[in-house]
Scaffold this motif. Structure first.
Motif, PDB file in Angstrom:
ATOM      1  N   ILE A  51     -13.795  24.606  36.466  1.00 13.90           N
ATOM      2  CA  ILE A  51     -12.354  24.629  36.194  1.00 13.90           C
ATOM      3  C   ILE A  51     -12.132  24.888  34.711  1.00 13.90           C
ATOM      4  O   ILE A  51     -12.808  24.305  33.861  1.00 13.90           O
ATOM      5  CB  ILE A  51     -11.689  23.305  36.648  1.00 13.90           C
ATOM      6  CG1 ILE A  51     -10.177  23.375  36.489  1.00 13.90           C
ATOM      7  CG2 ILE A  51     -12.291  22.094  35.939  1.00 13.90           C
ATOM      8  CD1 ILE A  51      -9.447  22.227  37.196  1.00 13.90           C
ATOM      9  N   GLY A  55      -6.712  25.219  34.225  1.00  7.79           N
ATOM     10  CA  GLY A  55      -6.663  24.837  35.635  1.00  7.79           C
ATOM     11  C   GLY A  55      -7.176  25.883  36.609  1.00  7.79           C
ATOM     12  O   GLY A  55      -7.162  25.654  37.825  1.00  7.79           O
ATOM     13  N   THR A  57      -9.785  27.725  38.855  1.00  5.06           N
ATOM     14  CA  THR A  57     -10.958  27.168  39.522  1.00  5.06           C
ATOM     15  C   THR A  57     -11.831  28.245  40.140  1.00  5.06           C
ATOM     16  O   THR A  57     -11.389  29.348  40.449  1.00  5.06           O
ATOM     17  CB  THR A  57     -10.551  26.174  40.616  1.00  5.06           C
ATOM     18  OG1 THR A  57      -9.713  26.850  41.576  1.00  5.06           O
ATOM     19  CG2 THR A  57      -9.808  24.988  40.034  1.00  5.06           C
ATOM     20  N   THR A  68     -12.881  20.018  46.180  1.00  7.38           N
ATOM     21  CA  THR A  68     -11.794  20.332  45.259  1.00  7.38           C
ATOM     22  C   THR A  68     -12.131  19.794  43.874  1.00  7.38           C
ATOM     23  O   THR A  68     -12.420  18.598  43.735  1.00  7.38           O
ATOM     24  CB  THR A  68     -10.474  19.714  45.734  1.00  7.38           C
ATOM     25  OG1 THR A  68     -10.149  20.198  47.039  1.00  7.38           O
ATOM     26  CG2 THR A  68      -9.334  20.095  44.782  1.00  7.38           C
ATOM     27  N   SER A  70     -10.855  19.104  39.965  1.00 11.90           N
ATOM     28  CA  SER A  70      -9.632  18.911  39.182  1.00 11.90           C
ATOM     29  C   SER A  70     -10.024  18.269  37.852  1.00 11.90           C
ATOM     30  O   SER A  70     -11.158  17.816  37.689  1.00 11.90           O
ATOM     31  CB  SER A  70      -8.636  18.032  39.938  1.00 11.90           C
ATOM     32  OG  SER A  70      -9.183  16.746  40.196  1.00 11.90           O
ATOM     33  N   ARG A  71      -9.079  18.234  36.923  1.00 20.06           N
ATOM     34  CA  ARG A  71      -9.376  17.617  35.638  1.00 20.06           C
ATOM     35  C   ARG A  71      -8.131  16.968  35.071  1.00 20.06           C
ATOM     36  O   ARG A  71      -7.003  17.381  35.370  1.00 20.06           O
ATOM     37  CB  ARG A  71      -9.958  18.636  34.648  1.00 20.06           C
ATOM     38  CG  ARG A  71      -9.029  19.768  34.285  1.00 20.06           C
ATOM     39  CD  ARG A  71      -9.765  20.857  33.488  1.00 20.06           C
ATOM     40  NE  ARG A  71      -9.995  20.472  32.101  1.00 20.06           N
ATOM     41  CZ  ARG A  71     -10.712  21.206  31.245  1.00 20.06           C
ATOM     42  NH1 ARG A  71     -11.304  22.332  31.664  1.00 20.06           N
ATOM     43  NH2 ARG A  71     -10.869  20.811  29.996  1.00 20.06           N
ATOM     44  N   ASP A  72      -8.359  15.964  34.238  1.00 18.94           N
ATOM     45  CA  ASP A  72      -7.305  15.286  33.496  1.00 18.94           C
ATOM     46  C   ASP A  72      -7.607  15.525  32.022  1.00 18.94           C
ATOM     47  O   ASP A  72      -8.503  14.885  31.458  1.00 18.94           O
ATOM     48  CB  ASP A  72      -7.315  13.795  33.836  1.00 18.94           C
ATOM     49  CG  ASP A  72      -6.201  13.020  33.160  1.00 18.94           C
ATOM     50  OD1 ASP A  72      -5.706  13.482  32.112  1.00 18.94           O
ATOM     51  OD2 ASP A  72      -5.845  11.953  33.655  1.00 18.94           O
ATOM     52  N   VAL A  78     -13.268  15.190  34.470  1.00 19.15           N
ATOM     53  CA  VAL A  78     -13.257  16.147  35.566  1.00 19.15           C
ATOM     54  C   VAL A  78     -13.666  15.415  36.836  1.00 19.15           C
ATOM     55  O   VAL A  78     -14.482  14.484  36.790  1.00 19.15           O
ATOM     56  CB  VAL A  78     -14.191  17.344  35.270  1.00 19.15           C
ATOM     57  CG1 VAL A  78     -15.649  16.917  35.146  1.00 19.15           C
ATOM     58  CG2 VAL A  78     -14.044  18.427  36.331  1.00 19.15           C
ATOM     59  N   TYR A  79     -13.082  15.820  37.955  1.00 17.80           N
ATOM     60  CA  TYR A  79     -13.328  15.183  39.244  1.00 17.80           C
ATOM     61  C   TYR A  79     -13.827  16.221  40.241  1.00 17.80           C
ATOM     62  O   TYR A  79     -13.519  17.408  40.131  1.00 17.80           O
ATOM     63  CB  TYR A  79     -12.037  14.559  39.786  1.00 17.80           C
ATOM     64  CG  TYR A  79     -11.372  13.598  38.844  1.00 17.80           C
ATOM     65  CD1 TYR A  79     -10.334  14.019  38.013  1.00 17.80           C
ATOM     66  CD2 TYR A  79     -11.780  12.269  38.768  1.00 17.80           C
ATOM     67  CE1 TYR A  79      -9.710  13.146  37.137  1.00 17.80           C
ATOM     68  CE2 TYR A  79     -11.161  11.384  37.892  1.00 17.80           C
ATOM     69  CZ  TYR A  79     -10.134  11.832  37.077  1.00 17.80           C
ATOM     70  OH  TYR A  79      -9.537  10.958  36.213  1.00 17.80           O
TER      71      TYR A  79
END
Length: 120
Positions: A51, A55, A57, A68, A70-72, A78-79
């Motif tokens: 990612i 955002g 991907t 999936t 995702s990141r904060d 990162v998740y």
């Protein structure tokens, strides 16, 4: 110095779910791409998902529709949400981050790896 701390691996039955997290800490100015790789016994390390800071991907074909990423950005985390897990997903999962340090140099950092085991 920058450290990546992974968590969330474990043992799950086929069809189950796991969520991996990876938090970056240390002398961070910004983080560009972040990603997850995996390495199964006797196999090469392969990209699972990545990612960008914006955002965007990218996924390996084998996990599309099931995983999936995702990141904060505020938490430098990162998740990887993994659903419908299969025995062939069993591997050590590694977090990767392209970090721009406070000295304005970009380096590639790796986490220590977290084991994911999917039983049939």
């Amino acid at each position: 110095q920058v450290q990546l701390a992974e968590s969330g691996g474990g043992l799950v039955q086929a069809g189950g779910s796991l969520r991996l997290s990876c938090a970056a800490s240390g002398s961070i100015f910004s983080i560009n791409a972040m990603g997850w790789y995996r390495q199964a016994p006797g196999k090469q390390r392969e990209l699972v998902a990545a990612i960008t800071s914006g955002g965007g991907t990218n996924y390996a074909d084998s996990v599309k529709g099931r995983f999936t990423i995702s990141r904060d950005n505020a938490r430098n985390t990162v998740y990887l949400e993994m659903n419908s897990l299969k025995p062939e997903d069993t591997a050590v999962y590694y977090c990767n981050a392209a970090v721009v340090t406070t000295r304005q140099y970009e380096y590639d950092y790796w986490g220590q790896g977290t084991q994911v085991t999917v039983s049939s």
